[in-house]
Write a protein that holds these residues in place. Structure first.
Motif, PDB file in Angstrom:
ATOM      1  N   THR A  66       0.838  -1.209   0.000  1.00 32.15           N
ATOM      2  CA  THR A  66       0.000   0.000   0.000  1.00 32.15           C
ATOM      3  C   THR A  66       0.868   1.252   0.000  1.00 32.15           C
ATOM      4  O   THR A  66       0.592   2.213  -0.739  1.00 32.15           O
ATOM      5  N   GLU A  70       0.712   3.997  -2.956  1.00 26.77           N
ATOM      6  CA  GLU A  70       0.397   5.401  -2.676  1.00 26.77           C
ATOM      7  C   GLU A  70       1.504   6.320  -3.177  1.00 26.77           C
ATOM      8  O   GLU A  70       1.231   7.399  -3.721  1.00 26.77           O
ATOM      9  N   SER A  99      -0.590  -6.016  -7.934  1.00 27.39           N
ATOM     10  CA  SER A  99      -0.724  -4.674  -7.365  1.00 27.39           C
ATOM     11  C   SER A  99       0.438  -3.776  -7.756  1.00 27.39           C
ATOM     12  O   SER A  99       0.243  -2.626  -8.158  1.00 27.39           O
TER      13      SER A  99
END
Length: 112
Positions: A66, A70, A99
């Motif tokens: 994550t 970001e 991802s």
């Protein structure tokens, strides 16, 4: 005659709860340590980043993923030559690969 300068030691970071990762110059054992390790290298080039999905108990690599997503979303991705995902969890590993690939990190599955 002058000697050629010694090339810099490659920066190889690993985030894995168990494996020794002999090529790694630094290893984090939890996602929290992994985030701290990446933040310490925020302004430098990371030659290789080795990621394990399952980090013991309920901890996984996803908070680190994550953070990387970001950073890329904000136009400041981490500068990493290659990300290697080495996990015994095939579903988790594929999630990480998908991802990070979406954000143009160079990612591949590997065995550690």
């Amino acid at each position: 005659m002058k000697e050629a300068p010694t090339p810099p030691t490659p920066v190889v970071l690993g985030i894995d709860d168990l494996r020794p990762l002999p090529r790694a110059t630094r290893i984090a054992r939890t996602s929290r340590e992994g985030i701290r390790l990446l933040e310490e290298h925020r302004d430098s080039f990371i030659d290789e980043l080795w990621l394990d999905h399952d980090l013991g108990g309920d901890d996984t690599i996803m908070p680190v993923v994550t953070l990387m997503e970001e950073a890329a979303f904000n136009g400041q991705p981490f500068r990493i030559g290659a990300v290697f995902v080495h996990s015994a969890n095939p579903v988790g590993a594929e999630t990480v690969v998908r991802s990070l690939t979406r954000w143009s990190y160079r990612v591949q599955r590997a065995t550690a």
